[in-house]
Design an enzyme around this catalytic site. Structure first.
Site, PDB file in Angstrom:
ATOM      1  N   PRO A  11      29.997  13.478  -5.326  1.00  0.00           N
ATOM      2  CA  PRO A  11      30.649  12.178  -5.204  1.00  0.00           C
ATOM      3  C   PRO A  11      31.651  11.875  -6.314  1.00  0.00           C
ATOM      4  CG  PRO A  11      28.338  11.923  -5.798  1.00  0.00           C
ATOM      5  CD  PRO A  11      28.532  13.360  -5.434  1.00  0.00           C
ATOM      6  N   ASN A  12      32.739  11.261  -5.899  1.00  0.00           N
ATOM      7  CA  ASN A  12      33.808  10.761  -6.760  1.00  0.00           C
ATOM      8  C   ASN A  12      34.704  11.843  -7.347  1.00  0.00           C
ATOM      9  OD1 ASN A  12      33.123   7.934  -6.530  1.00  0.00           O
ATOM     10  ND2 ASN A  12      31.315   8.415  -7.748  1.00  0.00           N
ATOM     11  N   ARG A  19      41.861   8.948 -12.406  1.00  0.00           N
ATOM     12  CA  ARG A  19      41.278   8.023 -13.390  1.00  0.00           C
ATOM     13  C   ARG A  19      40.466   8.827 -14.400  1.00  0.00           C
ATOM     14  NH1 ARG A  19      37.542   4.321 -10.427  1.00  0.00           N
ATOM     15  NH2 ARG A  19      37.090   3.737 -12.561  1.00  0.00           N
ATOM     16  N   TYR A  24      37.749  13.686 -17.802  1.00  0.00           N
ATOM     17  CA  TYR A  24      37.742  14.738 -16.782  1.00  0.00           C
ATOM     18  C   TYR A  24      39.049  15.529 -16.675  1.00  0.00           C
ATOM     19  CZ  TYR A  24      33.530  12.250 -15.351  1.00  0.00           C
ATOM     20  OH  TYR A  24      32.284  11.664 -15.334  1.00  0.00           O
ATOM     21  N   ASN A  75      29.129  21.390  -8.344  1.00  0.00           N
ATOM     22  CA  ASN A  75      29.200  20.254  -9.258  1.00  0.00           C
ATOM     23  C   ASN A  75      28.675  19.062  -8.464  1.00  0.00           C
ATOM     24  OD1 ASN A  75      29.696  18.056 -10.834  1.00  0.00           O
ATOM     25  ND2 ASN A  75      31.750  18.717 -11.475  1.00  0.00           N
ATOM     26  N   ALA A  78      27.199  12.724  -9.878  1.00  0.00           N
ATOM     27  CA  ALA A  78      26.055  11.925 -10.343  1.00  0.00           C
ATOM     28  C   ALA A  78      24.757  12.276  -9.613  1.00  0.00           C
ATOM     29  CB  ALA A  78      26.364  10.434 -10.194  1.00  0.00           C
ATOM     30  N   HIS A  81      21.711  13.959 -11.428  1.00  0.00           N
ATOM     31  CA  HIS A  81      20.721  13.309 -12.282  1.00  0.00           C
ATOM     32  C   HIS A  81      19.515  12.750 -11.525  1.00  0.00           C
ATOM     33  CE1 HIS A  81      23.924  14.020 -15.049  1.00  0.00           C
ATOM     34  NE2 HIS A  81      24.748  13.189 -14.408  1.00  0.00           N
ATOM     35  N   ASP A  88      15.819  20.496  -3.683  1.00  0.00           N
ATOM     36  CA  ASP A  88      15.010  21.214  -2.685  1.00  0.00           C
ATOM     37  C   ASP A  88      15.890  22.102  -1.796  1.00  0.00           C
ATOM     38  OD1 ASP A  88      12.672  20.124  -3.635  1.00  0.00           O
ATOM     39  OD2 ASP A  88      12.470  18.628  -2.044  1.00  0.00           O
ATOM     40  N   GLU A  99      25.381  25.803 -11.547  1.00  0.00           N
ATOM     41  CA  GLU A  99      25.627  24.366 -11.708  1.00  0.00           C
ATOM     42  C   GLU A  99      26.805  24.203 -12.668  1.00  0.00           C
ATOM     43  OE1 GLU A  99      22.317  22.300 -13.435  1.00  0.00           O
ATOM     44  OE2 GLU A  99      23.438  20.418 -13.645  1.00  0.00           O
ATOM     45  N   HIS A 101      29.731  21.571 -14.517  1.00  0.00           N
ATOM     46  CA  HIS A 101      30.208  20.228 -14.865  1.00  0.00           C
ATOM     47  C   HIS A 101      31.460  20.329 -15.719  1.00  0.00           C
ATOM     48  CE1 HIS A 101      26.625  18.304 -13.313  1.00  0.00           C
ATOM     49  NE2 HIS A 101      25.928  19.264 -13.900  1.00  0.00           N
ATOM     50  N   LEU A 102      32.410  19.459 -15.447  1.00  0.00           N
ATOM     51  CA  LEU A 102      33.639  19.418 -16.242  1.00  0.00           C
ATOM     52  C   LEU A 102      33.336  18.945 -17.665  1.00  0.00           C
ATOM     53  CD1 LEU A 102      35.729  17.742 -13.461  1.00  0.00           C
ATOM     54  CD2 LEU A 102      36.366  19.905 -14.535  1.00  0.00           C
ATOM     55  N   SER A 103      32.615  17.826 -17.754  1.00  0.00           N
ATOM     56  CA  SER A 103      32.234  17.290 -19.060  1.00  0.00           C
ATOM     57  C   SER A 103      30.911  17.930 -19.476  1.00  0.00           C
ATOM     58  CB  SER A 103      32.082  15.770 -18.968  1.00  0.00           C
ATOM     59  OG  SER A 103      30.965  15.430 -18.147  1.00  0.00           O
ATOM     60  N   ARG A 108      26.774  12.893 -23.473  1.00  0.00           N
ATOM     61  CA  ARG A 108      27.187  11.581 -22.979  1.00  0.00           C
ATOM     62  C   ARG A 108      25.973  10.622 -22.930  1.00  0.00           C
ATOM     63  NH1 ARG A 108      30.781  12.499 -17.813  1.00  0.00           N
ATOM     64  NH2 ARG A 108      31.248  10.288 -18.232  1.00  0.00           N
ATOM     65  N   ARG A 112      22.527  10.786 -18.349  1.00  0.00           N
ATOM     66  CA  ARG A 112      23.157  12.028 -17.865  1.00  0.00           C
ATOM     67  C   ARG A 112      22.486  13.278 -18.434  1.00  0.00           C
ATOM     68  NH1 ARG A 112      28.193  10.363 -15.464  1.00  0.00           N
ATOM     69  NH2 ARG A 112      28.983   8.509 -16.484  1.00  0.00           N
TER      70      ARG A 112
HETATM   71  O1  CA2 Z   1      31.163  16.307 -15.796  1.00  0.00           O
HETATM   72  C1  CA2 Z   1      30.990  16.428 -14.582  1.00  0.00           C
HETATM   73  O2  CA2 Z   1      31.532  17.300 -13.916  1.00  0.00           O
HETATM   74  C2  CA2 Z   1      30.087  15.410 -13.863  1.00  0.00           C
HETATM   75  O3  CA2 Z   1      29.386  16.090 -12.831  1.00  0.00           O
HETATM   76  C3  CA2 Z   1      31.017  14.368 -13.269  1.00  0.00           C
HETATM   77  C4  CA2 Z   1      30.251  13.231 -12.587  1.00  0.00           C
HETATM   78  C5  CA2 Z   1      29.207  12.654 -13.515  1.00  0.00           C
HETATM   79  O4  CA2 Z   1      28.434  11.676 -12.840  1.00  0.00           O
HETATM   80  C6  CA2 Z   1      28.275  13.713 -14.073  1.00  0.00           C
HETATM   81  O5  CA2 Z   1      27.396  13.094 -14.981  1.00  0.00           O
HETATM   82  C7  CA2 Z   1      29.064  14.792 -14.793  1.00  0.00           C
HETATM   83  C8  CA2 Z   1      31.199  12.107 -12.182  1.00  0.00           C
HETATM   84  C9  CA2 Z   1      32.358  12.524 -11.355  1.00  0.00           C
HETATM   85  C10 CA2 Z   1      33.257  11.325 -11.210  1.00  0.00           C
HETATM   86  O6  CA2 Z   1      34.588  11.777 -11.292  1.00  0.00           O
HETATM   87  C11 CA2 Z   1      35.544  10.832 -11.488  1.00  0.00           C
HETATM   88  C12 CA2 Z   1      36.806  11.323 -11.607  1.00  0.00           C
HETATM   89  C13 CA2 Z   1      37.852  10.441 -11.811  1.00  0.00           C
HETATM   90  C14 CA2 Z   1      37.616   9.076 -11.871  1.00  0.00           C
HETATM   91  C15 CA2 Z   1      36.322   8.598 -11.755  1.00  0.00           C
HETATM   92  C16 CA2 Z   1      35.289   9.486 -11.547  1.00  0.00           C
END
Ligand code: CA2
Length: 146
Positions: A11-12, A19, A24, A75, A78, A81, A88, A99, A101-103, A108, A112
């Site tokens: 998601p997102n 943003r 990110y 990836n 959210a 978490h 499963d 797995e 993750h960008l960050s 954080r 997370r």
């Molecule tokens: O660091 C990552 O790749 C995450 O999976 C990104 C998730 C976050 O919930 C994880 O804790 C770490 C969030 C992705 C949301 O991406 C956005 C990108 C641009 C603007 C807003 C959200």
């Protein structure tokens, strides 16, 4: 026929590049998928990419990868978490799971720091931004090469 790696984005992540560039980066999800595809091609592999904001759709993609895809790079956003349902589904996949993750979620907010996906992942790549997509495919290529 080349082996396929399923690349799943949660998601997102469709908002990448739009943003929160300080967290990110400025690349879009399409940019990252293209990096993964180019890296895969160098190893004679193919990428099938899906993004969804819907937990059920992600689970369905994991199910459909069984017996068809050689590995999964995910990836989960959210869902990482708290989605025991994704945990499963991944546990029922027979191949390597990376797995990604960008960050670095561990650096954080405390919420997370828990990943329910990590226990069923072969390995985890976090905190390298877009470079992580290349690293994840390289890791899969090595695992598949034995
Ligand atoms: O660091 C990552 O790749 C995450 O999976 C990104 C998730 C976050 O919930 C994880 O804790 C770490 C969030 C992705 C949301 O991406 C956005 C990108 C641009 C603007 C807003 C959200």
């Amino acid at each position: 026929m080349s082996q396929t790696i399923l690349l799943l984005s949660g998601p997102n992540l469709n908002l990448l590049g739009d943003r929160e560039p300080e967290v990110y980066g400025t690349d879009t999800l399409d940019d990252h998928a293209a990096t993964a595809a180019a890296t895969a091609e160098r190893h004679g592999l193919a990428i099938e990419h899906h993004q969804s904001n819907d937990e059920a759709a992600i689970i369905d993609h994991i199910h459909q990868a069984r017996g068809r895809c050689a590995a999964i790079i995910i990836n989960p956003g959210a869902f990482t978490h708290y989605s025991w349902a994704i945990h499963d589904a991944l546990a029922a996949f027979e191949g390597p799971v990376v797995e990604l993750h960008l960050s670095n979620p561990n650096a954080r907010e405390p919420w997370r720091h828990t990943s329910v996906v990590s226990p069923v992942a072969t390995g985890t790549i976090v905190g390298f931004g877009g470079h992580g997509y290349e690293l994840a495919v390289e890791a899969v290529a090595r695992l598949l090469a034995g």
